[in-house]
Design a protein around this motif. Structure first.
Motif, PDB file in Angstrom:
ATOM      1  N   LEU B  43      68.437  37.553  17.733  1.00  0.00           N
ATOM      2  CA  LEU B  43      67.907  36.737  18.823  1.00  0.00           C
ATOM      3  C   LEU B  43      67.828  35.267  18.421  1.00  0.00           C
ATOM      4  O   LEU B  43      68.098  34.374  19.241  1.00  0.00           O
ATOM      5  CB  LEU B  43      66.517  37.252  19.226  1.00  0.00           C
ATOM      6  CG  LEU B  43      66.513  38.644  19.868  1.00  0.00           C
ATOM      7  CD1 LEU B  43      65.088  39.115  20.102  1.00  0.00           C
ATOM      8  CD2 LEU B  43      67.283  38.630  21.188  1.00  0.00           C
ATOM      9  N   ALA B  44      67.486  35.010  17.157  1.00  0.00           N
ATOM     10  CA  ALA B  44      67.419  33.620  16.689  1.00  0.00           C
ATOM     11  C   ALA B  44      68.803  32.974  16.751  1.00  0.00           C
ATOM     12  O   ALA B  44      68.948  31.809  17.154  1.00  0.00           O
ATOM     13  CB  ALA B  44      66.870  33.575  15.264  1.00  0.00           C
ATOM     14  N   GLY B  45      69.826  33.733  16.373  1.00  0.00           N
ATOM     15  CA  GLY B  45      71.184  33.217  16.429  1.00  0.00           C
ATOM     16  C   GLY B  45      71.593  32.894  17.859  1.00  0.00           C
ATOM     17  O   GLY B  45      72.163  31.828  18.141  1.00  0.00           O
ATOM     18  N   LEU B  46      71.283  33.801  18.762  1.00  0.00           N
ATOM     19  CA  LEU B  46      71.671  33.591  20.160  1.00  0.00           C
ATOM     20  C   LEU B  46      70.939  32.403  20.783  1.00  0.00           C
ATOM     21  O   LEU B  46      71.543  31.534  21.414  1.00  0.00           O
ATOM     22  CB  LEU B  46      71.380  34.866  20.966  1.00  0.00           C
ATOM     23  CG  LEU B  46      72.261  36.074  20.627  1.00  0.00           C
ATOM     24  CD1 LEU B  46      71.784  37.313  21.390  1.00  0.00           C
ATOM     25  CD2 LEU B  46      73.723  35.784  20.954  1.00  0.00           C
ATOM     26  N   TRP B  47      69.619  32.363  20.600  1.00  0.00           N
ATOM     27  CA  TRP B  47      68.860  31.270  21.211  1.00  0.00           C
ATOM     28  C   TRP B  47      69.101  29.950  20.492  1.00  0.00           C
ATOM     29  O   TRP B  47      68.981  28.878  21.092  1.00  0.00           O
ATOM     30  CB  TRP B  47      67.367  31.623  21.260  1.00  0.00           C
ATOM     31  CG  TRP B  47      67.083  32.591  22.367  1.00  0.00           C
ATOM     32  CD1 TRP B  47      66.782  33.923  22.249  1.00  0.00           C
ATOM     33  CD2 TRP B  47      67.138  32.326  23.778  1.00  0.00           C
ATOM     34  NE1 TRP B  47      66.641  34.499  23.483  1.00  0.00           N
ATOM     35  CE2 TRP B  47      66.852  33.539  24.452  1.00  0.00           C
ATOM     36  CE3 TRP B  47      67.417  31.195  24.542  1.00  0.00           C
ATOM     37  CZ2 TRP B  47      66.825  33.649  25.832  1.00  0.00           C
ATOM     38  CZ3 TRP B  47      67.384  31.306  25.936  1.00  0.00           C
ATOM     39  CH2 TRP B  47      67.094  32.508  26.565  1.00  0.00           C
ATOM     40  N   GLY B  48      69.457  30.017  19.201  1.00  0.00           N
ATOM     41  CA  GLY B  48      69.853  28.808  18.484  1.00  0.00           C
ATOM     42  C   GLY B  48      71.109  28.223  19.108  1.00  0.00           C
ATOM     43  O   GLY B  48      71.235  26.998  19.266  1.00  0.00           O
ATOM     44  N   GLY B  49      72.031  29.110  19.493  1.00  0.00           N
ATOM     45  CA  GLY B  49      73.245  28.649  20.171  1.00  0.00           C
ATOM     46  C   GLY B  49      72.928  27.996  21.507  1.00  0.00           C
ATOM     47  O   GLY B  49      73.497  26.950  21.852  1.00  0.00           O
ATOM     48  N   VAL B  50      71.995  28.594  22.235  1.00  0.00           N
ATOM     49  CA  VAL B  50      71.597  28.010  23.523  1.00  0.00           C
ATOM     50  C   VAL B  50      70.952  26.634  23.304  1.00  0.00           C
ATOM     51  O   VAL B  50      71.224  25.683  24.055  1.00  0.00           O
ATOM     52  CB  VAL B  50      70.623  28.952  24.256  1.00  0.00           C
ATOM     53  CG1 VAL B  50      70.022  28.266  25.478  1.00  0.00           C
ATOM     54  CG2 VAL B  50      71.347  30.228  24.681  1.00  0.00           C
ATOM     55  N   ALA B  51      70.126  26.533  22.255  1.00  0.00           N
ATOM     56  CA  ALA B  51      69.467  25.259  21.968  1.00  0.00           C
ATOM     57  C   ALA B  51      70.499  24.178  21.666  1.00  0.00           C
ATOM     58  O   ALA B  51      70.370  23.033  22.115  1.00  0.00           O
ATOM     59  CB  ALA B  51      68.505  25.422  20.794  1.00  0.00           C
ATOM     60  N   LEU B  52      71.534  24.536  20.930  1.00  0.00           N
ATOM     61  CA  LEU B  52      72.601  23.570  20.653  1.00  0.00           C
ATOM     62  C   LEU B  52      73.298  23.160  21.948  1.00  0.00           C
ATOM     63  O   LEU B  52      73.691  22.001  22.124  1.00  0.00           O
ATOM     64  CB  LEU B  52      73.609  24.175  19.670  1.00  0.00           C
ATOM     65  CG  LEU B  52      73.157  24.249  18.214  1.00  0.00           C
ATOM     66  CD1 LEU B  52      74.209  24.976  17.381  1.00  0.00           C
ATOM     67  CD2 LEU B  52      72.934  22.846  17.655  1.00  0.00           C
ATOM     68  N   GLY B  53      73.460  24.141  22.840  1.00  0.00           N
ATOM     69  CA  GLY B  53      74.067  23.843  24.140  1.00  0.00           C
ATOM     70  C   GLY B  53      73.237  22.850  24.928  1.00  0.00           C
ATOM     71  O   GLY B  53      73.778  21.923  25.563  1.00  0.00           O
ATOM     72  N   VAL B  54      71.935  23.024  24.893  1.00  0.00           N
ATOM     73  CA  VAL B  54      71.036  22.086  25.587  1.00  0.00           C
ATOM     74  C   VAL B  54      71.154  20.698  24.963  1.00  0.00           C
ATOM     75  O   VAL B  54      71.253  19.688  25.674  1.00  0.00           O
ATOM     76  CB  VAL B  54      69.573  22.589  25.513  1.00  0.00           C
ATOM     77  CG1 VAL B  54      68.613  21.525  26.042  1.00  0.00           C
ATOM     78  CG2 VAL B  54      69.425  23.887  26.303  1.00  0.00           C
ATOM     79  N   ALA B  55      71.190  20.670  23.638  1.00  0.00           N
ATOM     80  CA  ALA B  55      71.284  19.381  22.945  1.00  0.00           C
ATOM     81  C   ALA B  55      72.593  18.675  23.282  1.00  0.00           C
ATOM     82  O   ALA B  55      72.653  17.435  23.341  1.00  0.00           O
ATOM     83  CB  ALA B  55      71.161  19.607  21.438  1.00  0.00           C
ATOM     84  N   SER B  56      73.636  19.455  23.515  1.00  0.00           N
ATOM     85  CA  SER B  56      74.948  18.858  23.788  1.00  0.00           C
ATOM     86  C   SER B  56      74.977  18.125  25.132  1.00  0.00           C
ATOM     87  O   SER B  56      75.862  17.302  25.376  1.00  0.00           O
ATOM     88  CB  SER B  56      76.040  19.930  23.767  1.00  0.00           C
ATOM     89  OG  SER B  56      75.976  20.712  24.939  1.00  0.00           O
TER      90      SER B  56
END
Lengths: 91, 135
Positions: B43-56
């Motif tokens: 879950l950390a990996g998945l939501w970490g990816g989403v967080a990077l998407g938001v940052a982008s």
């Protein structure tokens, strides 16, 4: 232990090369006895068991129960071994 | 950064998929649905990816990035729902507690040999593991 008939368990036991005994409880006698019947829990609506593990001592008394609210969780091996280790030594 | 986001989400899902695929031939498809506790790392990996998407989204070309992000949120949100809600069984109460006698039974094993609880008593302790079956 599952509701699967013996022939299904026989194939599974062979496939897994398991030394465990696979008991068949197609009527769910123990599911009711333990209160672990998940009504309509299988995709086709058949009643099945909630994932449960029960350790019973030599006198037939329940000494440990694993039961989760999640239908996908199972007892971890280390939990089971710890419960077995906690059984009183046989006299 | 959106590519890193995609890589993290897809990569995490690929790792899970590879793990499931490795077990399916031996244990059946049900093994792929098995969760031993909450998979926090996944879950950390998945939501970490989403967080990077938001940052982008702070950079240029926001619209296509937003599309990717929405897709990621849908996938990751579904996975999270499955772990925390989709796997919960209906409410029920156990009929036995520690210290109670194990219920009596007379059931056949895989070879049609009859087993009874009474037969346990002069023997070793026993561990009963109840599976959902349908293998």
């Amino acid at each position: 232990m599952s509701i699967d008939p013996p022939e299904v368990s026989r194939r599974l036991k062979r496939r897994l090369e398991s030394r465990f005994t696979f008991l068949a409880d197609p009527e769910g006698v123990l599911l009711d006895g333990l209160g672990i019947r998940h009504r309509g829990g299988r995709n086709d609506g058949v009643d099945i068991a909630f994932p449960t593990a029960v350790l019973v001592d030599a006198g037939g008394v329940v000494r440990w129960i694993y039961h989760s609210g999640s239908i996908r969780e199972r007892a971890r091996a280390e939990e089971i071994f710890a419960a077995i280790s906690a059984l009183p030594p046989r006299g | 950064m959106i590519w890193l986001s995609i890589l993290l989400v897809v990569g995490t899902l690929a790792v899970v998929g590879a793990g499931v695929s490795a077990e399916v031939p031996r244990l059946g498809l049900g093994a792929g649905q098995l969760i031993l506790g909450v998979p926090w790392l996944l879950l950390a990996g998945l939501w970490g990816g989403v967080a990077l998407g938001v940052a982008s989204l702070r950079g240029s070309r926001r619209l296509p990035k937003l599309g990717v992000l929405l897709l990621e949120v849908a996938v990751v949100g579904s996975a999270t729902w499955y772990v925390f809600v989709g796997t919960l069984g209906p409410p029920h109460t156990l009929a036995v507690e520690v210290g109670d006698p194990f219920p009596a039974y007379a059931l056949a094993d895989q070879d049609d040999t009859l087993h009874q609880r009474a037969s346990l008593e002069p023997r070793s302790p026993a561990l009963y593991i109840f599976y959902r079956g349908h293998w």
